[in-house]
Design an enzyme around this catalytic site. Structure first.
Site, short mmCIF file in Angstrom:
data_model
loop_
_atom_site.label_atom_id
_atom_site.label_comp_id
_atom_site.label_asym_id
_atom_site.label_seq_id
_atom_site.Cartn_x
_atom_site.Cartn_y
_atom_site.Cartn_z
N LYS A 11 0.80 -1.22 0.00
CA LYS A 11 0.00 0.00 0.00
C LYS A 11 0.83 1.28 0.00
O LYS A 11 0.42 2.29 -0.56
CB LYS A 11 -0.97 0.00 1.18
N GLY A 20 -1.40 1.05 8.17
CA GLY A 20 -2.18 1.64 7.09
C GLY A 20 -3.62 1.92 7.46
O GLY A 20 -4.16 3.00 7.18
N ASP A 25 -10.30 2.51 1.80
CA ASP A 25 -10.39 2.22 3.24
C ASP A 25 -10.73 3.51 3.99
O ASP A 25 -11.59 3.55 4.87
CB ASP A 25 -9.07 1.67 3.78
#
Length: 269
Positions: free
Chosen positions: A66, A128, A102
């Protein structure tokens, strides 16, 4: 499926089934000429080059890529720029833009609670998902919070980035909103771990766990037993996948279609 079929995909060290089943079921329900496939790779740069060269329309990005994928892209949406982390890539004629759905999902779920911005919170984690949650909280105007993270580098850094406090452990802190953004309670080695002490759970009003599997972690089970409002990672995974779907296709399914696709995806076990 033919030469005009659009390909979407995901990249992860250990791909799961949820995304593929969710997206492909929605393509079927909506009659869209798309197909979605999960891939594992050890060559991130090569994979992203393939996304660009082959015209792959969209690419989900999971752990551990990510953050590493950011310099390989052409631009970042504010949802990703706010946290320096990407979980979604959209390919517009060779230009790759990174998003973080997200962050979008966590923000939407927090908005739905109707909690006032003055609500005190504890956010456990500094990875994250914790960055996504911290950015969502700050974006919604929450100012009274503490990052609880054992990592003495990333924990204070996340807290400083958003103007929050930091502690390595919850200690005696109480808060109306508790958020777990760590693997504590996730299926596997830490499945029985409780993200917050019993007394902190008893004192809260809302318990939010980003862990999706199982949908009810020990933290949420304990909060339910005390009559608290619950937000599950199962909600996060559906909302983030839905926002990916919309970015890739430009089509927003209705609630019944989303529920049907989510049930189909979960049935894989």
């Amino acid at each position: 499926m033919g030469r005009d079929t659009k390909l979407c995909m995901s990249l992860a060290a250990r791909p799961g089934n949820f995304g593929s089943r969710f997206h492909n079921r929605l393509y079927e329900l909506l009659g869209l000429d798309y197909v979605y496939k999960a891939f594992a790779t050890a060559d991130l740069a090569g994979a992203i080059g393939g996304v660009r060269a082959l015209g792959v329309r969209g690419c989900a990005v999971s752990m551990p890529f990510k953050e590493a994928v950011v310099p390989l892209l052409d631009g970042l949406d504010p949802s990703a720029a706010a946290i320096g982390s990407v979980n979604t890539i959209v390919n517009d004629h060779g230009r790759l833009t990174g998003y973080n759905t997200d962050h979008l999902a966590v923000r939407l779920l927090l908005e739905r609670t109707g909690l006032p911005p003055g609500t005190r919170f504890l956010l456990r984690g500094s990875g994250g998902m914790a960055r996504a949650a911290a950015a969502a909280l700050r974006g919604l105007g929450f100012t009274d919070g503490t990052i609880v993270a054992r990592n003495e580098a990333t924990g204070p850094a996340l807290a400083a980035a958003h103007g929050y406090g930091w502690q390595a452990e919850p200690g005696g802190l109480e808060a109306a909103l508790l958020i777990n953004a760590t693997p504590l309670g996730m299926a596997g080695p830490e499945a029985q771990s409780l993200a917050f002490p019993e007394e902190r759970i008893r004192a809260c009003d809302t318990a939010f766990d980003v862990v999706a599997m199982p949908p009810e972690t020990p933290f949420l089970a304990r909060a339910r037993a005390h009559g608290k409002r619950l937000i599950s990672g199962a909600d996060v995974i559906v909302l983030q996948a839905l926002e990916q779907f919309v970015l890739y296709t430009g089509v927003r399914p209705d609630d019944a279609q989303v529920a049907a696709a989510a049930a189909f995806a979960r049935a894989a076990g």
